[in-house]
Design a protein around this motif. Structure first.
Motif, mmCIF file in Angstrom:
data_model
loop_
_atom_site.group_PDB
_atom_site.id
_atom_site.type_symbol
_atom_site.label_atom_id
_atom_site.label_comp_id
_atom_site.label_asym_id
_atom_site.label_seq_id
_atom_site.Cartn_x
_atom_site.Cartn_y
_atom_site.Cartn_z
ATOM 1 N N MET A 261 0.831 -1.204 0.000
ATOM 2 C CA MET A 261 0.000 0.000 0.000
ATOM 3 C C MET A 261 0.864 1.253 0.000
ATOM 4 N N THR A 262 1.923 1.238 0.796
ATOM 5 C CA THR A 262 2.846 2.371 0.818
ATOM 6 C C THR A 262 3.456 2.586 -0.563
ATOM 7 N N ALA A 263 3.814 1.487 -1.216
ATOM 8 C CA ALA A 263 4.368 1.580 -2.573
ATOM 9 C C ALA A 263 3.347 2.135 -3.554
ATOM 10 N N ASN A 264 2.065 1.785 -3.365
ATOM 11 C CA ASN A 264 1.002 2.331 -4.226
ATOM 12 C C ASN A 264 0.917 3.846 -4.106
ATOM 13 N N ALA A 265 1.015 4.361 -2.881
ATOM 14 C CA ALA A 265 0.991 5.812 -2.678
ATOM 15 C C ALA A 265 2.264 6.453 -3.233
ATOM 16 N N GLU A 266 3.405 5.807 -3.027
ATOM 17 C CA GLU A 266 4.666 6.332 -3.553
ATOM 18 C C GLU A 266 4.640 6.409 -5.069
ATOM 19 N N ASN A 267 4.002 5.444 -5.702
ATOM 20 C CA ASN A 267 3.932 5.412 -7.162
ATOM 21 C C ASN A 267 3.320 6.686 -7.715
ATOM 22 N N ILE A 268 2.291 7.215 -7.021
ATOM 23 C CA ILE A 268 1.654 8.454 -7.466
ATOM 24 C C ILE A 268 2.661 9.603 -7.441
ATOM 25 N N LEU A 269 3.380 9.732 -6.321
ATOM 26 C CA LEU A 269 4.351 10.825 -6.190
ATOM 27 C C LEU A 269 5.474 10.698 -7.205
ATOM 28 N N GLU B 170 1.028 0.282 13.068
ATOM 29 C CA GLU B 170 2.213 0.833 12.411
ATOM 30 C C GLU B 170 1.762 1.740 11.281
ATOM 31 N N THR B 171 2.454 2.849 11.122
ATOM 32 C CA THR B 171 2.100 3.831 10.090
ATOM 33 C C THR B 171 3.338 4.302 9.352
ATOM 34 N N HIS B 172 3.245 4.285 8.015
ATOM 35 C CA HIS B 172 4.249 4.912 7.161
ATOM 36 C C HIS B 172 3.655 6.207 6.617
ATOM 37 N N ASP B 173 4.280 7.312 6.908
ATOM 38 C CA ASP B 173 3.864 8.594 6.341
ATOM 39 C C ASP B 173 4.725 8.932 5.138
ATOM 40 N N LEU B 174 4.081 9.429 4.092
ATOM 41 C CA LEU B 174 4.787 10.006 2.957
ATOM 42 C C LEU B 174 4.691 11.519 3.102
ATOM 43 N N GLU B 175 5.827 12.183 3.068
ATOM 44 C CA GLU B 175 5.856 13.636 3.171
ATOM 45 C C GLU B 175 6.492 14.204 1.915
ATOM 46 N N VAL B 176 5.764 15.104 1.256
ATOM 47 C CA VAL B 176 6.211 15.680 -0.004
ATOM 48 C C VAL B 176 6.954 16.988 0.267
ATOM 49 N N TRP B 177 7.909 17.307 -0.603
ATOM 50 C CA TRP B 177 8.691 18.533 -0.445
ATOM 51 C C TRP B 177 7.853 19.749 -0.821
ATOM 52 N N ILE B 178 7.802 20.740 0.081
ATOM 53 C CA ILE B 178 7.103 22.000 -0.151
ATOM 54 C C ILE B 178 8.158 23.111 -0.191
ATOM 55 N N PRO B 179 8.503 23.608 -1.388
ATOM 56 C CA PRO B 179 9.626 24.547 -1.520
ATOM 57 C C PRO B 179 9.496 25.816 -0.690
ATOM 58 N N HIS B 180 8.303 26.415 -0.648
ATOM 59 C CA HIS B 180 8.162 27.680 0.077
ATOM 60 C C HIS B 180 8.501 27.514 1.555
ATOM 61 N N GLN B 181 8.136 26.380 2.134
ATOM 62 C CA GLN B 181 8.409 26.129 3.547
ATOM 63 C C GLN B 181 9.769 25.456 3.760
ATOM 64 N N GLU B 182 10.375 25.023 2.648
ATOM 65 C CA GLU B 182 11.666 24.329 2.694
ATOM 66 C C GLU B 182 11.624 23.148 3.668
ATOM 67 N N THR B 183 10.563 22.366 3.524
ATOM 68 C CA THR B 183 10.415 21.192 4.390
ATOM 69 C C THR B 183 9.492 20.194 3.718
ATOM 70 N N TYR B 184 9.480 18.977 4.279
ATOM 71 C CA TYR B 184 8.545 17.944 3.827
ATOM 72 C C TYR B 184 7.254 18.060 4.636
ATOM 73 N N ARG B 185 6.111 17.882 3.958
ATOM 74 C CA ARG B 185 4.813 17.906 4.628
ATOM 75 C C ARG B 185 4.029 16.651 4.284
ATOM 76 N N GLU B 186 3.302 16.143 5.256
ATOM 77 C CA GLU B 186 2.544 14.902 5.074
ATOM 78 C C GLU B 186 1.558 15.025 3.913
ATOM 79 N N ILE B 187 1.553 13.994 3.084
ATOM 80 C CA ILE B 187 0.591 13.935 1.979
ATOM 81 C C ILE B 187 -0.129 12.593 1.948
#
Length: 429
Positions: free
Chosen positions: A301-309, A332-349
């Motif tokens: 499932m985590t790989a399915n979400a990663e595939n979109i990104l 157990e939880t795997h979070d995917l956090e995408v890079w947000i340039p304006h904030q210069e950080t990863y945010r949960e997606i």
């Protein structure tokens, strides 16, 4: 809900595991005391019912023999009164016991990082290259407002804070994103569903939102209906109170729905933009699986979400959440956090969680194995992805110096060949 037998048989383990989730040992002691009281009352009630049955038999015999049964009748009435009193007491104990049990979070998996908050989460991998700009990148709300495709001001007038109008190409982009996601998940074996957007309290209890998190949702006044906080609720409750044949497992479901959240306790956090909204679209993935397969299914499932990104060309990292940062129902939880340039950080997606049998026990979702024995399924859920946050990530990562936004290649077919959003085409008819 946790298995009381596991707590009863090993209270030290329960206290140790739940201490990592901010549960005081006294809460376990309270549950065990109520459990013992419950079992004692049940035993007393059963003994008295046996006495009542015996008295009933004596009355029948006496009547057949034309003998005086007054003493036996009086005894049966007295026993009946005691049973009624015990049943009332048992109801009170059961209510308190069930309430306390329903507020205990899931046991964390043994491999989860231990800690009270996100600072203790474990990074598993980083994927993608962070974008480089030869200009000062803007926040996604600035980009959207400059292009006229996000209107927060009028949404505030109509609905209040944390709402938005998607206009023109903004609406088209949002639609392109979720159609792309649904198509990807269909290729991965998920069955697409359009579920109800309002559910009853039994459904909210089944997936663990009730009773503990009622303040986080929107409920209809005078009706037993709640606007869904995520499609996880109607999808996971689809098989509530059912026994599935083992041949049907695994079940993969996906749905696009709006999500409605009051965001209680989030005052001052992400007050601008699309990150924390009262209403937002999300594509959800839900699985029902056999227990022995659930952690392999979590990785898939985590790989399915990663595939979109990855197909959208967005840089992200994957973290395993610390015990104190996981959702109430997750083991157990795997979070995917995408890079947000304006904030210069990863945010949960996206969050992908294995709830093991926690939700299945509450919702009584079971399966019958090849030998005819009935077991609880394991349930999993994950965002694939949060659509508004994906819009934010695309606007920021694909912004250009002239204020336009390039469309990721994977979305161009869904945008009818449009490769860039500009001021000129933002509201093209």
């Amino acid at each position: 809900m946790l298995d009381i037998k596991r707590i009863r048989n090993n209270p030290a383990e329960a206290k140790e595991k739940l201490a990592t989730r901010a549960v005081a040992p006294e809460q376990i002691d309270d549950v065990l005391a109520l459990d013992e009281q419950r079992r004692e009352l049940l035993q007393q009630t059963e003994q008295l019912k046996a006495e009542r049955n015996q008295a009933s038999d004596q009355i029948s015999i006496a009547k057949r023999n034309h003998e005086n049964a007054d003493e036996a009748i009086a005894q049966m009435r007295e026993v009946g009164s005691r049973i009624k009193a015990l049943d009332n007491k048992l109801d009170d104990v059961l209510t308190e016991f069930n309430d306390k049990m329903s507020r205990l979070p899931n046991f964390p998996h043994d491999t989860d990082p231990i800690g009270p908050d996100e600072n203790y989460s474990r990074e598993e991998r980083k994927i993608g290259t962070l974008p480089h700009f030869d200009f000062q990148p803007k926040a996604h709300w600035e980009i959207g407002e400059d292009l006229g495709i996000l209107d927060f001001e009028r949404a505030g007038k109509v609905s209040g804070a944390r709402f938005v109008y998607y206009m023109g190409m903004g609406a088209k982009l949002e639609r392109a994103i979720y159609n792309f996601m649904l198509d990807q998940h269909a290729e991965e074996g998920y069955e697409e569903v359009i579920p109800p957007y309002m559910v009853n309290s039994a459904s909210m209890y089944g997936t663990g939102q009730f009773p503990k998190f009622k303040e986080d949702v929107y409920q209809l006044q005078d009706e037993d209906l709640t606007l869904i906080p995520t499609a996880e609720v109607p999808l996971t409750n689809y098989y509530r109170d059912e026994v599935l044949p083992v041949a049907k497992l695994p079940v993969y479901l996906t749905a696009l729905t709006p999500s409605f959240r009051s965001e209680a306790g989030s005052a001052g956090r992400d007050t601008r933009g699309l990150i924390r909204m009262h209403q937002f679209n999300k594509v959800e993935m839900v699985k029902y699986v056999k227990p022995e397969n659930s952690y392999d299914e979590l990785e898939k499932m985590t790989a399915n979400a990663e595939n979109i990104l990855q197909k959208l060309g967005l840089a992200y990292h994957v973290i395993t959440l610390a015990t104190g940062d996981m959702s109430f129902t997750a083991a157990e939880t795997h979070d995917l956090e995408v890079w947000i340039p304006h904030q210069e950080t990863y945010r949960e997606i996206s969050s992908c969680s294995n709830c093991e049998d926690f939700q299945a026990r509450r919702a009584q979702i079971r399966y019958r194995d090849e030998d005819g024995k009935v077991h609880l399924v394991h349930t999993l859920n994950g965002s694939g992805l949060a659509v508004g946050r994906t819009v934010a990530a695309i606007l920021e990562n694909y912004q250009n110096a002239d204020g336009s936004v390039t469309i990721p290649e994977a979305l161009v077919p869904y945008m009818h060949g449009i490769t860039k959003i500009t001021k000129e085409n933002a509201h093209a008819k």
